[in-house]
Write a protein that holds these residues in place. Structure first.
Motif, PDB file in Angstrom:
ATOM      1  N   VAL A   1      15.463  13.520  41.280  1.00 44.19           N
ATOM      2  CA  VAL A   1      15.475  12.775  40.019  1.00 44.19           C
ATOM      3  C   VAL A   1      15.657  11.278  40.219  1.00 44.19           C
ATOM      4  N   TYR A   2      16.058  10.878  41.439  1.00 45.14           N
ATOM      5  CA  TYR A   2      16.332   9.473  41.688  1.00 45.14           C
ATOM      6  C   TYR A   2      15.237   8.850  42.544  1.00 45.14           C
ATOM      7  N   THR A   3      14.892   7.598  42.258  1.00 42.95           N
ATOM      8  CA  THR A   3      13.988   6.866  43.130  1.00 42.95           C
ATOM      9  C   THR A   3      14.772   6.387  44.344  1.00 42.95           C
ATOM     10  N   ALA A   4      14.050   5.934  45.349  1.00 43.01           N
ATOM     11  CA  ALA A   4      14.716   5.421  46.549  1.00 43.01           C
ATOM     12  C   ALA A   4      15.620   4.245  46.188  1.00 43.01           C
ATOM     13  N   GLN A   5      15.146   3.359  45.323  1.00 42.58           N
ATOM     14  CA  GLN A   5      15.973   2.219  44.944  1.00 42.58           C
ATOM     15  C   GLN A   5      17.213   2.657  44.180  1.00 42.58           C
ATOM     16  N   GLN A   6      17.063   3.620  43.301  1.00 40.72           N
ATOM     17  CA  GLN A   6      18.223   4.119  42.562  1.00 40.72           C
ATOM     18  C   GLN A   6      19.248   4.723  43.508  1.00 40.72           C
ATOM     19  N   MET A   7      18.770   5.416  44.496  1.00 40.56           N
ATOM     20  CA  MET A   7      19.676   6.004  45.476  1.00 40.56           C
ATOM     21  C   MET A   7      20.490   4.909  46.155  1.00 40.56           C
ATOM     22  N   CYS A   8      19.819   3.858  46.589  1.00 41.10           N
ATOM     23  CA  CYS A   8      20.528   2.771  47.262  1.00 41.10           C
ATOM     24  C   CYS A   8      21.419   1.988  46.300  1.00 41.10           C
ATOM     25  N   ASP A   9      20.926   1.725  45.094  1.00 39.25           N
ATOM     26  CA  ASP A   9      21.706   0.943  44.123  1.00 39.25           C
ATOM     27  C   ASP A   9      23.052   1.597  43.822  1.00 39.25           C
TER      28      ASP A   9
ATOM     29  N   GLY B   1      24.263   0.956  49.723  1.00 40.22           N
ATOM     30  CA  GLY B   1      23.087   1.580  50.289  1.00 40.22           C
ATOM     31  C   GLY B   1      22.195   0.512  50.873  1.00 40.22           C
ATOM     32  N   VAL B   2      21.859   0.601  52.141  1.00 37.54           N
ATOM     33  CA  VAL B   2      21.030  -0.428  52.765  1.00 37.54           C
ATOM     34  C   VAL B   2      19.574   0.004  52.898  1.00 37.54           C
ATOM     35  N   SER B   3      19.329   1.291  53.011  1.00 42.97           N
ATOM     36  CA  SER B   3      17.967   1.783  53.110  1.00 42.97           C
ATOM     37  C   SER B   3      17.932   3.209  52.585  1.00 42.97           C
ATOM     38  N   CYS B   4      16.940   3.497  51.755  1.00 43.82           N
ATOM     39  CA  CYS B   4      16.822   4.833  51.184  1.00 43.82           C
ATOM     40  C   CYS B   4      15.355   5.259  51.179  1.00 43.82           C
ATOM     41  N   LEU B   5      15.152   6.542  51.335  1.00 44.64           N
ATOM     42  CA  LEU B   5      13.795   7.074  51.450  1.00 44.64           C
ATOM     43  C   LEU B   5      13.658   8.283  50.543  1.00 44.64           C
ATOM     44  N   ASP B   6      12.566   8.301  49.782  1.00 41.22           N
ATOM     45  CA  ASP B   6      12.317   9.421  48.899  1.00 41.22           C
ATOM     46  C   ASP B   6      10.809   9.615  48.804  1.00 41.22           C
ATOM     47  N   SER B   7      10.376  10.544  47.940  1.00 40.72           N
ATOM     48  CA  SER B   7       8.952  10.816  47.792  1.00 40.72           C
ATOM     49  C   SER B   7       8.178   9.587  47.309  1.00 40.72           C
ATOM     50  N   ASP B   8       8.890   8.630  46.681  1.00 41.57           N
ATOM     51  CA  ASP B   8       8.219   7.428  46.181  1.00 41.57           C
ATOM     52  C   ASP B   8       8.166   6.311  47.197  1.00 41.57           C
ATOM     53  N   GLY B   9       8.737   6.509  48.370  1.00 38.02           N
ATOM     54  CA  GLY B   9       8.678   5.498  49.405  1.00 38.02           C
ATOM     55  C   GLY B   9      10.024   5.158  49.988  1.00 38.02           C
ATOM     56  N   THR B  10      10.070   4.036  50.706  1.00 43.60           N
ATOM     57  CA  THR B  10      11.287   3.583  51.366  1.00 43.60           C
ATOM     58  C   THR B  10      11.722   2.255  50.769  1.00 43.60           C
ATOM     59  N   TYR B  11      13.004   2.144  50.519  1.00 40.22           N
ATOM     60  CA  TYR B  11      13.579   0.936  49.912  1.00 40.22           C
ATOM     61  C   TYR B  11      14.582   0.321  50.867  1.00 40.22           C
TER      62      TYR B  11
ATOM     63  N   LEU C   1      14.680  18.102  56.451  1.00 37.43           N
ATOM     64  CA  LEU C   1      14.697  16.769  55.860  1.00 37.43           C
ATOM     65  C   LEU C   1      13.454  16.460  55.046  1.00 37.43           C
ATOM     66  N   GLU C   2      12.461  17.350  55.058  1.00 39.39           N
ATOM     67  CA  GLU C   2      11.170  16.971  54.493  1.00 39.39           C
ATOM     68  C   GLU C   2      11.157  16.892  52.978  1.00 39.39           C
ATOM     69  N   ASP C   3      12.013  17.526  52.291  1.00 38.29           N
ATOM     70  CA  ASP C   3      11.969  17.543  50.836  1.00 38.29           C
ATOM     71  C   ASP C   3      13.254  17.019  50.192  1.00 38.29           C
ATOM     72  N   VAL C   4      13.971  16.197  50.927  1.00 35.04           N
ATOM     73  CA  VAL C   4      15.217  15.664  50.370  1.00 35.04           C
ATOM     74  C   VAL C   4      15.193  14.142  50.404  1.00 35.04           C
ATOM     75  N   GLY C   5      15.948  13.526  49.520  1.00 34.53           N
ATOM     76  CA  GLY C   5      16.129  12.091  49.572  1.00 34.53           C
ATOM     77  C   GLY C   5      17.121  11.740  50.673  1.00 34.53           C
ATOM     78  N   LEU C   6      16.864  10.650  51.349  1.00 32.91           N
ATOM     79  CA  LEU C   6      17.703  10.257  52.484  1.00 32.91           C
ATOM     80  C   LEU C   6      18.138   8.815  52.337  1.00 32.91           C
ATOM     81  N   GLY C   7      19.290   8.510  52.854  1.00 35.93           N
ATOM     82  CA  GLY C   7      19.757   7.142  52.786  1.00 35.93           C
ATOM     83  C   GLY C   7      20.707   6.786  53.909  1.00 35.93           C
ATOM     84  N   TRP C   8      20.835   5.501  54.141  1.00 26.84           N
ATOM     85  CA  TRP C   8      21.834   4.952  55.043  1.00 26.84           C
ATOM     86  C   TRP C   8      22.734   4.041  54.202  1.00 26.84           C
ATOM     87  N   VAL C   9      24.004   4.356  54.212  1.00 23.93           N
ATOM     88  CA  VAL C   9      25.000   3.624  53.430  1.00 23.93           C
ATOM     89  C   VAL C   9      25.956   2.931  54.395  1.00 23.93           C
ATOM     90  N   ARG C  10      26.252   1.677  54.106  1.00 21.30           N
ATOM     91  CA  ARG C  10      27.094   0.889  55.001  1.00 21.30           C
ATOM     92  C   ARG C  10      28.380   0.474  54.284  1.00 21.30           C
TER      93      ARG C  10
END
Length: 131
Positions: A102-110, A47-57, A29-38
């Protein structure tokens, strides 16, 4: 084969807490973007919460109540839900973006992580919050 296996969830009263877990198999999990989708009843996935190298959204409706984290050594990501509300009810999916970053945490959730060919989804777990 990449897999995400979820556990946790269930039924709680408004104001209570619960924790969702999601274990990865076949990848770390250390080098991948992660998210929780509801997916709430009768609604689109969000997307309610997403985590990437740029932080958590977090989306506004869960800020201050939800906490997303990961334990790389245990290959597990978590979603801690505190002060649960009836509107948190839904099926929760953990998602990993195993593609190029390529995606920010916010983009992942959006986008509710609706990319083709690069995401791994858990099986989903139902959370029910009663008032």
């Amino acid at each position: 084969q990449y897999q995400l296996v979820q556990s946790g969830g269930g039924s709680v009263q408004s104001g209570e807490s619960l924790r969702l877990s999601c274990e990865s198999r076949g990848f770390g999990l250390e080098d991948v973007g992660l998210g929780w989708v509801r997916q709430a009843p009768g609604k689109e996935r969000e997307g309610v919460s997403c985590l990437d190298s740029d932080g958590t959204y977090y989306i506004d409706s869960v800020k201050g109540r939800f906490t997303m984290s990961r334990d790389n050594a245990k290959y597990t990501m978590y979603l801690q839900i505190d002060r649960a509300k009836p509107e948190d009810t839904g099926v929760y999916y953990c998602v990993a973006d195993v593609g190029v970053d390529v995606y920010t945490a916010q983009q992942m959730c959006d986008t509710a992580m609706k990319y083709s060919g690069r995401t791994v989804w858990g099986q989903g777990t139902l959370v029910t919050v009663s008032s």
